[in-house]
Write a protein that holds these residues in place. Structure first.
Motif, PDB file in Angstrom:
ATOM      1  N   LEU A   1       0.846  -1.203   0.000  1.00  0.00           N
ATOM      2  CA  LEU A   1       0.000   0.000   0.000  1.00  0.00           C
ATOM      3  C   LEU A   1       0.883   1.255   0.000  1.00  0.00           C
ATOM      4  O   LEU A   1       1.822   1.350   0.790  1.00  0.00           O
ATOM      5  CB  LEU A   1      -0.858  -0.016   1.275  1.00  0.00           C
ATOM      6  CG  LEU A   1      -2.128   0.819   1.300  1.00  0.00           C
ATOM      7  CD1 LEU A   1      -3.103   0.404   0.206  1.00  0.00           C
ATOM      8  CD2 LEU A   1      -2.789   0.696   2.670  1.00  0.00           C
ATOM      9  N   PRO A   2       0.600   2.248  -0.883  1.00  0.00           N
ATOM     10  CA  PRO A   2       1.392   3.483  -0.815  1.00  0.00           C
ATOM     11  C   PRO A   2       1.272   4.088   0.587  1.00  0.00           C
ATOM     12  O   PRO A   2       0.178   4.102   1.177  1.00  0.00           O
ATOM     13  CB  PRO A   2       0.730   4.381  -1.868  1.00  0.00           C
ATOM     14  CG  PRO A   2       0.027   3.446  -2.797  1.00  0.00           C
ATOM     15  CD  PRO A   2      -0.406   2.274  -1.957  1.00  0.00           C
TER      16      PRO A   2
ATOM     17  N   HIS B   1      -1.103  20.746  -3.560  1.00  0.00           N
ATOM     18  CA  HIS B   1      -0.964  21.149  -2.150  1.00  0.00           C
ATOM     19  C   HIS B   1       0.203  20.342  -1.568  1.00  0.00           C
ATOM     20  O   HIS B   1       1.332  20.490  -2.024  1.00  0.00           O
ATOM     21  CB  HIS B   1      -2.310  20.931  -1.449  1.00  0.00           C
ATOM     22  CG  HIS B   1      -2.395  21.405  -0.027  1.00  0.00           C
ATOM     23  ND1 HIS B   1      -1.572  22.362   0.506  1.00  0.00           N
ATOM     24  CD2 HIS B   1      -3.245  21.052   0.986  1.00  0.00           C
ATOM     25  CE1 HIS B   1      -1.890  22.571   1.779  1.00  0.00           C
ATOM     26  NE2 HIS B   1      -2.903  21.782   2.092  1.00  0.00           N
ATOM     27  N   GLY B   2      -0.048  19.456  -0.627  1.00  0.00           N
ATOM     28  CA  GLY B   2       1.063  18.766   0.046  1.00  0.00           C
ATOM     29  C   GLY B   2       1.605  17.559  -0.689  1.00  0.00           C
ATOM     30  O   GLY B   2       2.562  16.932  -0.230  1.00  0.00           O
ATOM     31  N   GLY B   3       1.004  17.232  -1.823  1.00  0.00           N
ATOM     32  CA  GLY B   3       1.457  16.044  -2.559  1.00  0.00           C
ATOM     33  C   GLY B   3       2.596  16.331  -3.513  1.00  0.00           C
ATOM     34  O   GLY B   3       2.981  15.461  -4.303  1.00  0.00           O
ATOM     35  N   ALA B   4       3.159  17.541  -3.450  1.00  0.00           N
ATOM     36  CA  ALA B   4       4.181  17.931  -4.429  1.00  0.00           C
ATOM     37  C   ALA B   4       5.596  17.420  -4.145  1.00  0.00           C
ATOM     38  O   ALA B   4       6.346  17.183  -5.094  1.00  0.00           O
ATOM     39  CB  ALA B   4       4.203  19.452  -4.564  1.00  0.00           C
ATOM     40  N   PRO B   5       6.043  17.221  -2.882  1.00  0.00           N
ATOM     41  CA  PRO B   5       7.482  17.044  -2.666  1.00  0.00           C
ATOM     42  C   PRO B   5       8.098  15.821  -3.328  1.00  0.00           C
ATOM     43  O   PRO B   5       9.231  15.888  -3.825  1.00  0.00           O
ATOM     44  CB  PRO B   5       7.632  16.977  -1.142  1.00  0.00           C
ATOM     45  CG  PRO B   5       6.292  16.658  -0.614  1.00  0.00           C
ATOM     46  CD  PRO B   5       5.317  17.232  -1.601  1.00  0.00           C
ATOM     47  N   SER B   6       7.381  14.697  -3.381  1.00  0.00           N
ATOM     48  CA  SER B   6       7.994  13.531  -4.032  1.00  0.00           C
ATOM     49  C   SER B   6       8.151  13.796  -5.523  1.00  0.00           C
ATOM     50  O   SER B   6       9.060  13.272  -6.178  1.00  0.00           O
ATOM     51  CB  SER B   6       7.158  12.272  -3.794  1.00  0.00           C
ATOM     52  OG  SER B   6       5.852  12.471  -4.263  1.00  0.00           O
ATOM     53  N   ARG B   7       7.288  14.671  -6.066  1.00  0.00           N
ATOM     54  CA  ARG B   7       7.404  15.015  -7.487  1.00  0.00           C
ATOM     55  C   ARG B   7       8.616  15.926  -7.726  1.00  0.00           C
ATOM     56  O   ARG B   7       9.159  15.955  -8.820  1.00  0.00           O
ATOM     57  CB  ARG B   7       6.116  15.671  -7.967  1.00  0.00           C
ATOM     58  CG  ARG B   7       4.988  14.644  -8.069  1.00  0.00           C
ATOM     59  CD  ARG B   7       3.651  15.306  -8.239  1.00  0.00           C
ATOM     60  NE  ARG B   7       2.601  14.374  -8.572  1.00  0.00           N
ATOM     61  CZ  ARG B   7       1.837  13.717  -7.685  1.00  0.00           C
ATOM     62  NH1 ARG B   7       2.044  13.890  -6.404  1.00  0.00           N
ATOM     63  NH2 ARG B   7       0.899  12.888  -8.074  1.00  0.00           N
TER      64      ARG B   7
ATOM     65  N   VAL C   1      17.582  13.649   4.849  1.00  0.00           N
ATOM     66  CA  VAL C   1      17.354  13.077   6.182  1.00  0.00           C
ATOM     67  C   VAL C   1      17.220  11.551   6.093  1.00  0.00           C
ATOM     68  O   VAL C   1      17.353  10.838   7.086  1.00  0.00           O
ATOM     69  CB  VAL C   1      16.106  13.750   6.821  1.00  0.00           C
ATOM     70  CG1 VAL C   1      15.542  12.962   7.972  1.00  0.00           C
ATOM     71  CG2 VAL C   1      16.458  15.169   7.269  1.00  0.00           C
ATOM     72  N   GLY C   2      16.974  11.052   4.889  1.00  0.00           N
ATOM     73  CA  GLY C   2      16.931   9.609   4.681  1.00  0.00           C
ATOM     74  C   GLY C   2      15.540   9.045   4.470  1.00  0.00           C
ATOM     75  O   GLY C   2      15.358   7.827   4.407  1.00  0.00           O
ATOM     76  N   LEU C   3      14.536   9.952   4.361  1.00  0.00           N
ATOM     77  CA  LEU C   3      13.167   9.463   4.170  1.00  0.00           C
ATOM     78  C   LEU C   3      12.939   9.107   2.706  1.00  0.00           C
ATOM     79  O   LEU C   3      13.385   9.841   1.813  1.00  0.00           O
ATOM     80  CB  LEU C   3      12.167  10.543   4.599  1.00  0.00           C
ATOM     81  CG  LEU C   3      12.155  10.815   6.100  1.00  0.00           C
ATOM     82  CD1 LEU C   3      11.508  12.153   6.409  1.00  0.00           C
ATOM     83  CD2 LEU C   3      11.397   9.705   6.819  1.00  0.00           C
ATOM     84  N   PRO C   4      12.238   8.016   2.450  1.00  0.00           N
ATOM     85  CA  PRO C   4      11.904   7.700   1.062  1.00  0.00           C
ATOM     86  C   PRO C   4      10.884   8.704   0.522  1.00  0.00           C
ATOM     87  O   PRO C   4      10.045   9.200   1.294  1.00  0.00           O
ATOM     88  CB  PRO C   4      11.284   6.293   1.138  1.00  0.00           C
ATOM     89  CG  PRO C   4      11.312   5.880   2.552  1.00  0.00           C
ATOM     90  CD  PRO C   4      11.736   7.031   3.410  1.00  0.00           C
ATOM     91  N   PRO C   5      10.929   9.018  -0.783  1.00  0.00           N
ATOM     92  CA  PRO C   5      10.010  10.031  -1.328  1.00  0.00           C
ATOM     93  C   PRO C   5       8.539   9.760  -1.029  1.00  0.00           C
ATOM     94  O   PRO C   5       7.780  10.694  -0.788  1.00  0.00           O
ATOM     95  CB  PRO C   5      10.279   9.988  -2.843  1.00  0.00           C
ATOM     96  CG  PRO C   5      11.693   9.523  -2.946  1.00  0.00           C
ATOM     97  CD  PRO C   5      11.920   8.583  -1.796  1.00  0.00           C
ATOM     98  N   ASP C   6       8.126   8.499  -0.993  1.00  0.00           N
ATOM     99  CA  ASP C   6       6.698   8.264  -0.741  1.00  0.00           C
ATOM    100  C   ASP C   6       6.323   8.508   0.730  1.00  0.00           C
ATOM    101  O   ASP C   6       5.154   8.411   1.101  1.00  0.00           O
ATOM    102  CB  ASP C   6       6.244   6.874  -1.228  1.00  0.00           C
ATOM    103  CG  ASP C   6       7.032   5.722  -0.620  1.00  0.00           C
ATOM    104  OD1 ASP C   6       7.814   5.953   0.317  1.00  0.00           O
ATOM    105  OD2 ASP C   6       6.842   4.573  -1.083  1.00  0.00           O
TER     106      ASP C   6
END
Ligand code: ACO
Length: 376
Positions: free
Chosen positions: A93-94, A218-224, A321-326
């Motif tokens: 699941l994403p 809105h907040g869904g932009a950073p992984s893009r 920081v090491g977080l995965p984009p999703d």
């Protein structure tokens, strides 16, 4: 889009109430929490103290706020229903979808109206640990035991990655949390306030807000943003890549803001924090993309006043920081729980059900339903 009298698409300029939480000045590029410019707070203020400022409307007695440290530490447990949901969630699941389900499960029937500060602490304390547990679950890793000595931001990283925890990364993420804690009547906070206005509960309202935060406008932009940097790959490819995209009239994620028509003040601070943790080559690529994008906006949309927003260097920081984009948008949501809780409390002060209107442009009344079909 042409303006139509009596209609405000996107609710630009529509004032729906009063708030003493955060003041967003889009013309001067400032963000103030209860009178404190964010430059006063970042870097260096523990997230717990920002939570204190937002939820108590007063300065904490010490940094980090002893009350908030105590309240959050006491709540770092999960309701049994959340434990069961976590165990059953498909690892594929994403993470943002998983977070929506986890967040909903935190509302175990015990929340009602009006929201309370204690419920706000529940939300702030539980969402990060439950989400970090999912991130481990999807990798087949066991949960990390809670260490009560760690602060809120460090606990999030520790719950996700275990040992060792790099202090510089904690400090960078702390700055990110401080800067993302609240931001006026943005789209997700509005969704939360609409829900609270109907006397719904805090967890239901936060779940609505998370659904809104998901959108890439809105907040869904950073992984893009990360995806864009990956696709560009090298500084010399930035200018032609951006030019091509602009010529196709496609969106450049991490740029533009409904309110800020000058630099977003969070962007500059996030850039400074990212410098401390990002790989030099990645930072150089991001800085080149920023420069080339600004030049391209000036050429293609000279009147638009588009600058990097919170997501651009926010993405560079979260990646470093090491977080995965999703996990970027879920991390944004975790930082924003402070603002969501504070707005929920504030909404109850002079509450009125939010119920705007639309201009009806369907056929005029008076049409006759064919009798043969209705059987009358
Ligand atoms: N790339 C390309 N074109 C853009 C961009 C962009 N990043 N930003 C704005 N524009 C365009 C708009 O589509 C609009 O075009 P139009 O006049 O042809 O309709 C024009 O520039 C003017 O836009 P604004 O009125 O200044 O801003 P708007 O409110 O329409 O959009 C938004 C704001 C949604 C944030 C937009 O800038 C965008 O989509 N940015 C990219 C996505 C992004 O980074 N989202 C995160 C925002 S920050 C946050 O919410 C946490």
């Amino acid at each position: 889009m042409t303006a139509e009298p009596g209609l405000s698409r996107g609710l630009d300029g529509v004032v729906i109430g009063r708030s003493s939480l955060s003041q967003v000045d889009g013309e001067n590029g400032t963000l103030v929490y209860r009178g404190f410019d964010i430059h006063e707070l970042v870097p260096g203020t523990p997230y717990e103290s920002v939570v204190h400022l937002l939820l108590y409307d007063e300065l904490p007695g010490a940094d980090p706020s002893p009350e908030v440290v105590r309240e959050l530490a006491a709540r770092r447990t999960l309701p049994p229903i959340t434990e069961r949901v976590l165990a059953d969630l498909p690892p594929t699941l994403p993470p943002l979808e998983a977070m929506r389900t986890i967040l909903s499960s935190l509302g175990d029937g015990g929340y009602g109206y009006p929201p309370t500060r204690a419920q706000g602490f529940d939300l702030i304390a539980r969402l990060p640990i439950a989400f970090a547990r999912f991130v481990r679950h999807r990798q087949g890793l066991p949960p990390v035991p809670i260490d009560p000595e760690r602060g809120q931001v460090e606990t999030y990283l520790h719950q996700m990655f275990g040992e060792p925890i790099d202090g510089e990364r904690v400090r960078a993420l702390e700055g990110y949390f401080d800067l993302l804690a609240d931001h006026g009547m943005n789209a997700s906070t509005l969704a939360l306030c609409v829900a609270i206005s109907t006397e719904s509960d805090l967890i239901s309202a936060a779940t609505a807000a998370l659904g809104v935060l998901k959108g890439p406008r809105h907040g869904g932009a950073p992984s893009r943003v990360t995806e864009m940097l990956d696709r560009i790959g090298a500084t010399e490819r930035a200018a032609p890549w951006i030019e091509e995209r602009m010529a196709r009239k496609e969106i450049l994620y991490g740029f533009g803001h409904r309110v800020y028509k000058v630099d977003d003040p969070r962007s500059e601070l996030l850039h400074g924090l990212a410098k401390r943790v990002a790989a030099p080559s990645r930072l150089a690529l991001a800085e080149t993309v920023e420069r080339e994008a600004l030049a391209a906006f000036r050429r293609h949309r000279p009147s638009a006043r588009i600058y990097p927003n919170v997501e651009f260097y926010g993405a560079v920081l979260l990646e470093a920081v090491g977080l995965p984009p999703d996990c970027f948008t879920p991390t944004f949501a975790i930082a924003r729980t402070a603002g969501w809780a504070a707005h929920a409390l504030e909404q109850t002060r002079e509450n009125r059900v939010m119920r705007p209107d639309v201009l009806y442009d369907g056929p005029p009344a008076g049409r006759v339903w064919p009798r043969a079909r209705s059987g009358r």
